[in-house]
Design an enzyme around this catalytic site. Sequence first.
Site, mmCIF file in Angstrom:
data_model
loop_
_atom_site.group_PDB
_atom_site.id
_atom_site.type_symbol
_atom_site.label_atom_id
_atom_site.label_comp_id
_atom_site.label_asym_id
_atom_site.label_seq_id
_atom_site.Cartn_x
_atom_site.Cartn_y
_atom_site.Cartn_z
ATOM 1 N N GLY A 227 0.835 -1.200 0.000
ATOM 2 C CA GLY A 227 0.000 0.000 0.000
ATOM 3 C C GLY A 227 0.865 1.243 0.000
ATOM 4 O O GLY A 227 1.999 1.234 -0.490
ATOM 5 N N SER A 228 0.341 2.317 0.596
ATOM 6 C CA SER A 228 1.023 3.611 0.518
ATOM 7 C C SER A 228 2.213 3.683 1.475
ATOM 8 O O SER A 228 2.296 2.951 2.462
ATOM 9 C CB SER A 228 0.029 4.714 0.855
ATOM 10 O OG SER A 228 -0.450 4.527 2.171
ATOM 11 N N VAL A 231 1.212 4.572 5.237
ATOM 12 C CA VAL A 231 0.700 3.467 6.063
ATOM 13 C C VAL A 231 1.800 2.428 6.290
ATOM 14 O O VAL A 231 1.967 1.913 7.406
ATOM 15 C CB VAL A 231 -0.565 2.832 5.415
ATOM 16 C CG1 VAL A 231 -1.032 1.630 6.214
ATOM 17 C CG2 VAL A 231 -1.684 3.856 5.301
ATOM 18 N N GLY A 232 2.588 2.151 5.268
ATOM 19 C CA GLY A 232 3.677 1.178 5.414
ATOM 20 C C GLY A 232 4.674 1.597 6.479
ATOM 21 O O GLY A 232 5.096 0.786 7.319
ATOM 22 N N GLU A 250 5.583 -3.187 0.850
ATOM 23 C CA GLU A 250 5.685 -2.864 -0.587
ATOM 24 C C GLU A 250 4.901 -1.586 -0.785
ATOM 25 O O GLU A 250 3.682 -1.571 -0.591
ATOM 26 C CB GLU A 250 5.078 -3.994 -1.425
ATOM 27 C CG GLU A 250 5.924 -5.227 -1.505
ATOM 28 C CD GLU A 250 7.280 -4.955 -2.114
ATOM 29 O OE1 GLU A 250 7.450 -3.959 -2.814
ATOM 30 O OE2 GLU A 250 8.192 -5.751 -1.842
ATOM 31 N N CYS A 284 1.428 1.248 -8.672
ATOM 32 C CA CYS A 284 2.635 1.614 -7.913
ATOM 33 C C CYS A 284 3.794 1.872 -8.871
ATOM 34 O O CYS A 284 4.719 2.607 -8.561
ATOM 35 C CB CYS A 284 2.986 0.511 -6.925
ATOM 36 S SG CYS A 284 3.187 -1.103 -7.691
HETATM 37 P P1 NAD Z 1 -3.348 2.393 1.502
HETATM 38 O O1 NAD Z 1 -2.006 2.462 2.138
HETATM 39 O O2 NAD Z 1 -4.291 3.512 1.754
HETATM 40 O O3 NAD Z 1 -4.117 1.069 1.990
HETATM 41 C C1 NAD Z 1 -3.550 -0.215 1.820
HETATM 42 C C2 NAD Z 1 -4.140 -1.157 2.849
HETATM 43 O O4 NAD Z 1 -3.703 -0.748 4.148
HETATM 44 C C3 NAD Z 1 -5.675 -1.158 2.894
HETATM 45 O O5 NAD Z 1 -6.132 -2.480 3.059
HETATM 46 C C4 NAD Z 1 -5.979 -0.326 4.127
HETATM 47 O O6 NAD Z 1 -7.210 -0.619 4.739
HETATM 48 C C5 NAD Z 1 -4.814 -0.713 5.034
HETATM 49 N N1 NAD Z 1 -4.525 0.230 6.115
HETATM 50 C C6 NAD Z 1 -4.662 1.578 6.114
HETATM 51 N N2 NAD Z 1 -4.307 2.080 7.329
HETATM 52 C C7 NAD Z 1 -3.914 1.028 8.102
HETATM 53 C C8 NAD Z 1 -3.438 0.898 9.436
HETATM 54 N N3 NAD Z 1 -3.292 1.933 10.239
HETATM 55 N N4 NAD Z 1 -3.120 -0.342 9.881
HETATM 56 C C9 NAD Z 1 -3.259 -1.419 9.077
HETATM 57 N N5 NAD Z 1 -3.733 -1.358 7.811
HETATM 58 C C10 NAD Z 1 -4.055 -0.147 7.328
HETATM 59 O O7 NAD Z 1 -3.115 2.167 -0.059
HETATM 60 P P2 NAD Z 1 -4.169 2.062 -1.253
HETATM 61 O O8 NAD Z 1 -4.799 3.401 -1.491
HETATM 62 O O9 NAD Z 1 -5.065 0.888 -1.068
HETATM 63 O O10 NAD Z 1 -3.191 1.704 -2.470
HETATM 64 C C11 NAD Z 1 -2.433 2.671 -3.136
HETATM 65 C C12 NAD Z 1 -0.982 2.673 -2.684
HETATM 66 O O11 NAD Z 1 -0.447 1.360 -2.736
HETATM 67 C C13 NAD Z 1 -0.100 3.502 -3.613
HETATM 68 O O12 NAD Z 1 0.825 4.238 -2.853
HETATM 69 C C14 NAD Z 1 0.611 2.450 -4.459
HETATM 70 O O13 NAD Z 1 1.827 2.889 -5.005
HETATM 71 C C15 NAD Z 1 0.786 1.349 -3.454
HETATM 72 N N6 NAD Z 1 0.958 0.036 -4.085
HETATM 73 C C16 NAD Z 1 2.180 -0.574 -3.980
HETATM 74 C C17 NAD Z 1 2.405 -1.798 -4.609
HETATM 75 C C18 NAD Z 1 3.752 -2.495 -4.529
HETATM 76 O O14 NAD Z 1 3.815 -3.689 -4.746
HETATM 77 N N7 NAD Z 1 4.843 -1.787 -4.241
HETATM 78 C C19 NAD Z 1 1.376 -2.410 -5.324
HETATM 79 C C20 NAD Z 1 0.141 -1.762 -5.401
HETATM 80 C C21 NAD Z 1 -0.054 -0.544 -4.770
#
Ligand code: NAD
Length: 498
Positions: A227-228, A231-232, A250, A284
């Site tokens: 994810g973002s 959050v990561g 990731e 991503c």
């Molecule tokens: P996001 O970070 O908003 O959410 C990702 C996941 O994290 C969701 O399931 C969300 O509910 C969960 N989450 C959010 N806050 C949390 C917390 N405090 N504790 C635990 N879990 C939590 O990302 P998004 O909007 O779903 O996706 C877009 C982002 O993901 C972009 O930045 C994109 O570049 C990245 N992405 C990366 C890859 C990769 O492999 N590097 C692949 C796809 C997307």
Amino acid sequence: MSSVDIKNLVNGEWKGSANSFQSTNPADCTDVIGNSPLTSAEEVNEAVEAAKKAFESWKELSWVNRAEIVDNFSQLLKRDLDKLSTLVTRECGKPLNEGKADVVEALHMAQYVAGLGRMPTGFTISSEVPEKDAYILRKPKGVIACITPWNFPVAIPLWVALPSVLAGNTVVLKPSEETPVCGYRLAELFHEAGFPPGVINVIHGNGELTGDTLVKHPDVAAVLFTGSKAVGNYIQQVASKEAHKFVVTEMGGKNACIILDDANMDIAVNAALLSGFKTSGQRCVTSGRLIVDKKIEPEFTKRLTELVKKIKVGNGMKDGVFMGPLINKEGVAKWKHHREMAIKEGAEVLVDGCELTDGEYANGNFVSPFLYRFPYRPNTFCLREEAFSPHVAIIPVDGMEEAVKVYNDTEYGLSMAVITEDYRKWRWVRDHADFGLGYVNLPSIGAEVHLPFGGVKSSGNGHPGAEGIIESVTHRVAFTVNHAEEIVMAQGLTTNVD
Ligand code: NAD
């Protein structure tokens, strides 16, 4: 259109929750796709408990036994490929060919993981002492929490969940709250494939409550997060308080295509179009930067501008649509902010995008592509921050070395494509640019499951997904056996006491 009453899959049973939320179609927000449980902290605990209990018997099976169930699953995925592809388009907005590509990639992962069950899971290694055999073995870690994003709602959950269970772990998967119906359909297939109760649990909810409770649970051995960056980073910090907890992050990118002076112009323009605007820039690996040698930049800019003006924006279900909607209103607001910041920072606008709100766009989250020219300056918001939307800069540079310097000037390091006919040049770029995924004469998008998938710097913490994930979900243990009739030690140690 039909709406689904989603349930959590916990310990092999379908369970609702006191609170719920809706999943709607980003191309038409009046189209409600499903009603999903908003899983409470107590219910998260139940799912982890179920996974912990199931681990005791699941880890006793052989890799081959477990792979057979993954193989059942892969056949069901193939059966439902078309249905799932349409659902991906309806729930996350990608045009149909991209919805299908998501499910095909998921299928490839399932097939790959089923095959891995018959591959070596360790090896024998020589000892200093001839009578001893040493082995390196892989052992599962326990309960794995999988937290996944919305933009590949079928592929990414499988990228992380299937290798985890193959290796003998059990899983609690929390799909994105933007795409719970896709997560629910996967859960139905896990159930039908015959995974024993508790081996894969799927719970729905947001990040703040459901996700947060899951990653903080003490019985979770590893968190696989995609994810973002924000959050990561947060999850990594939270998990660092518990010594046993392993985290894979990731995250995002500010990727680029580097187009050198000898580039094949057709390849350059098409690679730029796909890298910048496919999935409406919501990958991503999207290239928000096209770093182009000054010698060819005018021609490149002219040709790309003409192509971008032709991009058809619309409901991904319709033929000929290249860009679907953004996932939600926050995505639209983020795109607007990035556009305004680029203009404020001095962008020369080539194709001005806007929010589309009339006619067929009235109920969706539509924007049109934004393409601009921006001579390089360090420390700009628009060249450094991920826009995750159709927002693309053309940056003229003077030669290969400057191109790579500009490319490296972000916190990220996920994906990079170089367009050149010269093998010496792409080799130099390969060795000096920071990336986890590199491409020559291709777009910066387009992963294959049998390759590691991940980034460097702030794009990932060095534990790539896809092919790489088995490493993260297993402990490598050393195991030494003495075949002599006395103890013979390495390094000349003796058993003498006098
Ligand atoms: P996001 O970070 O908003 O959410 C990702 C996941 O994290 C969701 O399931 C969300 O509910 C969960 N989450 C959010 N806050 C949390 C917390 N405090 N504790 C635990 N879990 C939590 O990302 P998004 O909007 O779903 O996706 C877009 C982002 O993901 C972009 O930045 C994109 O570049 C990245 N992405 C990366 C890859 C990769 O492999 N590097 C692949 C796809 C997307």
